[in-house]
Scaffold this motif. Sequence first.
Motif, PDB file in Angstrom:
ATOM      1  N   LEU A 106     -68.482  24.731  13.054  1.00 38.04           N
ATOM      2  CA  LEU A 106     -69.172  26.015  12.976  1.00 38.04           C
ATOM      3  C   LEU A 106     -68.729  26.720  11.707  1.00 38.04           C
ATOM      4  N   GLY A 107     -69.670  27.066  10.845  1.00 39.17           N
ATOM      5  CA  GLY A 107     -69.389  27.753   9.595  1.00 39.17           C
ATOM      6  C   GLY A 107     -70.120  29.075   9.526  1.00 39.17           C
ATOM      7  N   GLY A 108     -69.745  29.883   8.544  1.00 36.91           N
ATOM      8  CA  GLY A 108     -70.374  31.190   8.375  1.00 36.91           C
ATOM      9  C   GLY A 108     -69.541  32.341   8.875  1.00 36.91           C
ATOM     10  N   PHE A 109     -68.305  32.077   9.325  1.00 38.46           N
ATOM     11  CA  PHE A 109     -67.413  33.147   9.762  1.00 38.46           C
ATOM     12  C   PHE A 109     -66.814  33.846   8.546  1.00 38.46           C
ATOM     13  N   LYS A 162     -66.155  28.584  26.985  1.00 39.68           N
ATOM     14  CA  LYS A 162     -65.410  28.268  28.210  1.00 39.68           C
ATOM     15  C   LYS A 162     -64.130  27.551  27.783  1.00 39.68           C
ATOM     16  N   SER A 163     -63.022  28.266  27.884  1.00 36.92           N
ATOM     17  CA  SER A 163     -61.767  27.785  27.302  1.00 36.92           C
ATOM     18  C   SER A 163     -61.300  26.466  27.891  1.00 36.92           C
ATOM     19  N   HIS A 164     -61.658  26.183  29.150  1.00 35.69           N
ATOM     20  CA  HIS A 164     -61.210  24.929  29.754  1.00 35.69           C
ATOM     21  C   HIS A 164     -62.034  23.731  29.275  1.00 35.69           C
ATOM     22  N   LEU A 165     -63.128  23.972  28.571  1.00 36.82           N
ATOM     23  CA  LEU A 165     -63.966  22.885  28.063  1.00 36.82           C
ATOM     24  C   LEU A 165     -63.938  22.781  26.541  1.00 36.82           C
ATOM     25  N   VAL A 166     -63.488  23.833  25.874  1.00 35.47           N
ATOM     26  CA  VAL A 166     -63.578  23.896  24.421  1.00 35.47           C
ATOM     27  C   VAL A 166     -62.200  24.194  23.830  1.00 35.47           C
ATOM     28  N   SER A 167     -61.858  23.475  22.769  1.00 43.79           N
ATOM     29  CA  SER A 167     -60.616  23.742  22.052  1.00 43.79           C
ATOM     30  C   SER A 167     -60.888  23.715  20.556  1.00 43.79           C
ATOM     31  N   ILE A 168     -60.143  24.532  19.807  1.00 38.11           N
ATOM     32  CA  ILE A 168     -60.246  24.558  18.350  1.00 38.11           C
ATOM     33  C   ILE A 168     -59.266  23.529  17.786  1.00 38.11           C
ATOM     34  N   THR A 169     -59.793  22.532  17.085  1.00 44.40           N
ATOM     35  CA  THR A 169     -58.937  21.466  16.556  1.00 44.40           C
ATOM     36  C   THR A 169     -58.588  21.666  15.089  1.00 44.40           C
ATOM     37  N   HIS A 170     -59.473  22.296  14.303  1.00 44.59           N
ATOM     38  CA  HIS A 170     -59.214  22.515  12.879  1.00 44.59           C
ATOM     39  C   HIS A 170     -59.738  23.896  12.487  1.00 44.59           C
ATOM     40  N   VAL A 171     -58.999  24.544  11.624  1.00 43.66           N
ATOM     41  CA  VAL A 171     -59.403  25.836  11.077  1.00 43.66           C
ATOM     42  C   VAL A 171     -59.402  25.731   9.556  1.00 43.66           C
ATOM     43  N   TYR A 172     -60.533  26.042   8.937  1.00 42.14           N
ATOM     44  CA  TYR A 172     -60.647  26.089   7.481  1.00 42.14           C
ATOM     45  C   TYR A 172     -60.909  27.545   7.104  1.00 42.14           C
ATOM     46  N   ALA A 173     -59.820  28.309   7.041  1.00 38.44           N
ATOM     47  CA  ALA A 173     -59.942  29.752   6.838  1.00 38.44           C
ATOM     48  C   ALA A 173     -60.573  30.078   5.492  1.00 38.44           C
ATOM     49  N   GLY A 174     -60.255  29.296   4.455  1.00 37.75           N
ATOM     50  CA  GLY A 174     -60.812  29.569   3.135  1.00 37.75           C
ATOM     51  C   GLY A 174     -62.321  29.471   3.093  1.00 37.75           C
ATOM     52  N   GLN A 175     -62.895  28.613   3.942  1.00 33.65           N
ATOM     53  CA  GLN A 175     -64.361  28.445   4.001  1.00 33.65           C
ATOM     54  C   GLN A 175     -64.979  29.187   5.193  1.00 33.65           C
ATOM     55  N   GLY A 176     -64.156  29.847   5.998  1.00 33.15           N
ATOM     56  CA  GLY A 176     -64.689  30.550   7.158  1.00 33.15           C
ATOM     57  C   GLY A 176     -65.325  29.604   8.154  1.00 33.15           C
ATOM     58  N   ALA A 177     -64.628  28.511   8.473  1.00 32.05           N
ATOM     59  CA  ALA A 177     -65.185  27.495   9.374  1.00 32.05           C
ATOM     60  C   ALA A 177     -64.122  27.018  10.346  1.00 32.05           C
ATOM     61  N   VAL A 178     -64.570  26.610  11.529  1.00 31.52           N
ATOM     62  CA  VAL A 178     -63.683  26.029  12.538  1.00 31.52           C
ATOM     63  C   VAL A 178     -64.361  24.798  13.114  1.00 31.52           C
ATOM     64  N   VAL A 179     -63.545  23.895  13.654  1.00 30.32           N
ATOM     65  CA  VAL A 179     -64.059  22.690  14.309  1.00 30.32           C
ATOM     66  C   VAL A 179     -63.677  22.767  15.783  1.00 30.32           C
ATOM     67  N   VAL A 181     -76.797  33.280  15.910  1.00 32.12           N
ATOM     68  CA  VAL A 181     -75.747  34.302  15.853  1.00 32.12           C
ATOM     69  C   VAL A 181     -75.432  34.637  14.404  1.00 32.12           C
ATOM     70  N   SER A 182     -75.314  35.926  14.116  1.00 30.88           N
ATOM     71  CA  SER A 182     -74.902  36.389  12.795  1.00 30.88           C
ATOM     72  C   SER A 182     -73.655  37.251  12.944  1.00 30.88           C
ATOM     73  N   ILE A 183     -72.711  37.045  12.043  1.00 28.26           N
ATOM     74  CA  ILE A 183     -71.475  37.826  12.026  1.00 28.26           C
ATOM     75  C   ILE A 183     -71.323  38.423  10.635  1.00 28.26           C
ATOM     76  N   SER A 184     -71.197  39.739  10.599  1.00 28.32           N
ATOM     77  CA  SER A 184     -71.090  40.470   9.325  1.00 28.32           C
ATOM     78  C   SER A 184     -72.282  40.183   8.422  1.00 28.32           C
ATOM     79  N   GLY A 185     -73.455  40.062   9.035  1.00 25.48           N
ATOM     80  CA  GLY A 185     -74.674  39.838   8.275  1.00 25.48           C
ATOM     81  C   GLY A 185     -74.892  38.421   7.810  1.00 25.48           C
ATOM     82  N   LYS A 186     -74.019  37.493   8.197  1.00 21.99           N
ATOM     83  CA  LYS A 186     -74.137  36.098   7.779  1.00 21.99           C
ATOM     84  C   LYS A 186     -74.376  35.220   9.000  1.00 21.99           C
ATOM     85  N   GLN A 187     -75.411  34.395   8.918  1.00 18.88           N
ATOM     86  CA  GLN A 187     -75.769  33.542  10.048  1.00 18.88           C
ATOM     87  C   GLN A 187     -74.824  32.354  10.142  1.00 18.88           C
ATOM     88  N   LEU A 188     -74.443  32.023  11.376  1.00 23.91           N
ATOM     89  CA  LEU A 188     -73.589  30.866  11.593  1.00 23.91           C
ATOM     90  C   LEU A 188     -74.394  29.580  11.438  1.00 23.91           C
TER      91      LEU A 188
END
Length: 914
Positions: free
Chosen positions: A477-480, A500-517, A536-543
């Motif tokens: 997911l990018g665009g953050f 749903k936290s029991h089904l989803v986990s964040i494995t990688h964070v690319y803060a410089g690009q505003g993206a997570v896996v 979904v748009s966050i701060s005017g930018k679409q994910l």
Amino acid sequence: MADSGRVKLDSPSSSPAPARKKAQQSPGSKARYSVNAPGHCFRKVTLTKPTFCHHCSDFIWGIVGFVCEVCNFMSHEKCMKHIRTVCSCMTPTQVRVPVAHCFGPAGQKKRFCCVCRKHLEGSSALRCEVCELHVHSDCAPFSVSDCRICHQDGGQDIDTYQHHWREGNMGSGARCELCHRVCSSSDVLAGIRCEWCGITAHASCCVSSECVFGRLRNMILQPGCVRICSRNFSKMHCYRISESSQHSDMDNLDDVDTQSPVTARDAQSSSSPDTGKQTLKVFDGDDAAKRNLFRLVSIPRIIKNEEVVESALRAFYIPDEAQDYELQSYGQQGLFTEDIINRNGTPDNKSVFKDAASDSWLLRAKPRDTEVVKIYPGLLKVGVSYISVTAGRGSTVNSVITEALAQLGKQNENPDDFNLVEVFMSSKQVQRQILSGQELLLDKLQEIRKTSLRQMNQTRFYLEEVRNRVVQVSLLLGGFPADLSIEEYTHLLSEHLALKSHLVSITHVYAGQGAVVLQISCFSEAERIYMLAKDVSISGKQLCSLVIPEILHRRLEKRSVPLLVFVNPKSGGLKGREILYSFRKLLNPHQVFELSSGGPLAGLHTFRDVPHFRILVCGGDGTVGWVLGVLESIRHKICCPEPAISIIPLGTGNDLARVLRWGAGYSGEDPYNILLSVDEAEEVQMDRWTILLDAQEMTEDGKENCFLEPPKIVQMNNYFGLGIDAELSLDFHHAREEDPDKFNSRFHNKGVYVKVGLQKLSHTRNLHKDIRLQVDKLEVELPNIEGLIFLNIPSWGSGADLWGSDNDSRFGRPRIDDGMLEVVGVTGVVHMGQVQSGLRSGIRIAQGSYIRITVSKALPVQVDGEPWIQSPGQIIISAAGPKVCMLRKSKSKQKKQSGSLKESRSDSPAPSDP
């Protein structure tokens, strides 16, 4: 692997249709001939125009030929006994592993439909983005899911690879691997080609079934090395094919159009009563009748009822026997078999079909008490492709499973450990449904046939073991907003996507690009997040959301160096789109990434565990800089920190590509030969530079007052310019933003540059009075100039030599890896024009590795062609960490002309292709 469904290389099985006799023909009917190749229904025709044989590709001399009434296969009489290519109606029986196609609009080249074998014309033509399947839009519903297997899906294991044959549409001069004679044709759909290794052959030549991926083996990401859990996701999602590139009517691919490739082509002429023909609207089931989707069948006015049914079956590419089907007048419940109304008043001959009371008909299967069902063993290693099981009125799914296990020699196995899976191989997707144990199989078959006979012809049943498959779907997911903590990204995900936290986990964070896996353990949750993120748009930018495959790097061969391809479809006009299509077919589509969908991060993350790989960037210098910038920011997170990078120049200037010998711009070279050049290219090092733009307001006495904006850091690969050079780039940039559709060719872009330059001829600037320059901490006095340019490579402004080739004892010879920048001045637009014409060079000012520039007023600046207005302040240029590894085309390859006939690939957009 999935076969093409068009060519049978094994011994042909017996056709489901018995030999047709020539005796006792009805009025208007013609003699038909049977051949060994399954499914074909040949009849003798009189040729009225030049015609070629689809088997041998030779011209048919004389006026007599033989054509299949179903797929339009044309043949000499002498070639009929040698035909190995199966009819289009038998395509579903030839599929080994069903894999869905990804249809998009076809290109401009001359191609033939793989279903009806006729020319593709107009905007209705479609092509698969992954394999060489070309079809008319109205023929697409009759193509089956026989695309290439490009990955493992869940627990499926791929140990050996077989050729994936596709018929025809090859470049001129392709030769047979076995007999070495020409097997291609620009006149008919002839010859076969493997979609992986590229070998070509005649359909009648028996070639070894094992595929070794050919010359590109070491750079192809082999299917067994890629895994993706793709249930609930279409192949377009799995291959990251943007929906914007698809046809507006892609959603209706499975709708049966009103044109029949066999009979309705003559519909206009059949409307006249003098032709002796009538046209019927035929529906193949309740679903087609509800949606008013029919096929037109043109028949003689006097014809036997069984032949009418046979014509209707041919229109829907169904190879079954006519006596097993009947026509039902649409809107009436009575069955019209031997009782079709005759308006000409001859009720005594009820076996003859004449002008009927209705022109709309439903094609139905007659009720059956028993039926022979083919059961495919799926992943079970049993040595047979399928077994036949007889299903009666009382046959349940459980009883069929028990009988199938007994035939497979697994009678000691527990039937509860197996499922019977219904698989519908439609043109858009492969639909799977596990049948319940107590369901009556015969009722299920009749239900499918009532809904759609075409669907029944494309449905098969698989026997599969019950497995507890571990679901692992990876979404990027990018665009953050950039540079947030993992807790802040988790909060945003919970707020906007309700994870749903029991089904989803964040494995990688690319803060410089505003993206997570995300790694998701539930298919439905993965699909929900994937679809919701796009809205979904966050701060005017679409994910943006992308399905990310997993590369099993331990399965890669020792010598394997897979190629990661980035294509910017916005560069080079339509050429970027064609290159994207070519590389998806030449390589594994999982290693080809479209930069407009998620940028370079998706590809680099996918290849993060690959120990050795190379990168091919298809775009302009700005695109190369984009990829290098993202690579630099995540270098510490990938196993191969310095992948070598090559270029296909699609931009306007392409200065870096010129220096590395990749050319001034892409002009239709064969992509296969380009890949060979990448494989043989040499690795060179190149400097990169960091530009720190510290904008401050300057007072009259030269003292710093206050910050107008925070410092800006930019990476530079080619050159950095201030003054007139950047001003021209800025005007061009504004012109392109106003009307981007016009900037689709290098010729037009350069014309705009010339126009902008002419408008600046009368302008005078005294740049040397507005800036102060320090090189390696030494003050440098500037001459009277209007532009100041800092060069990292010996090419500027679309290949001009700004530094010059003359020897100068004050300076060393420029190199891209010497850790030095060349500082050059220009006196104005005329001087720049003379430099680009080769009449002059720039004014050499200095060489150095550390540059400080003090700007006293706002000036236009540009870095690698990206311009803006820079406020007064300090500008510092210094080396940007380690050098980057680039690929330079070898001189021998550069001089070589386009590849030999054996190397050329037909699926590339080469100008020589028909």
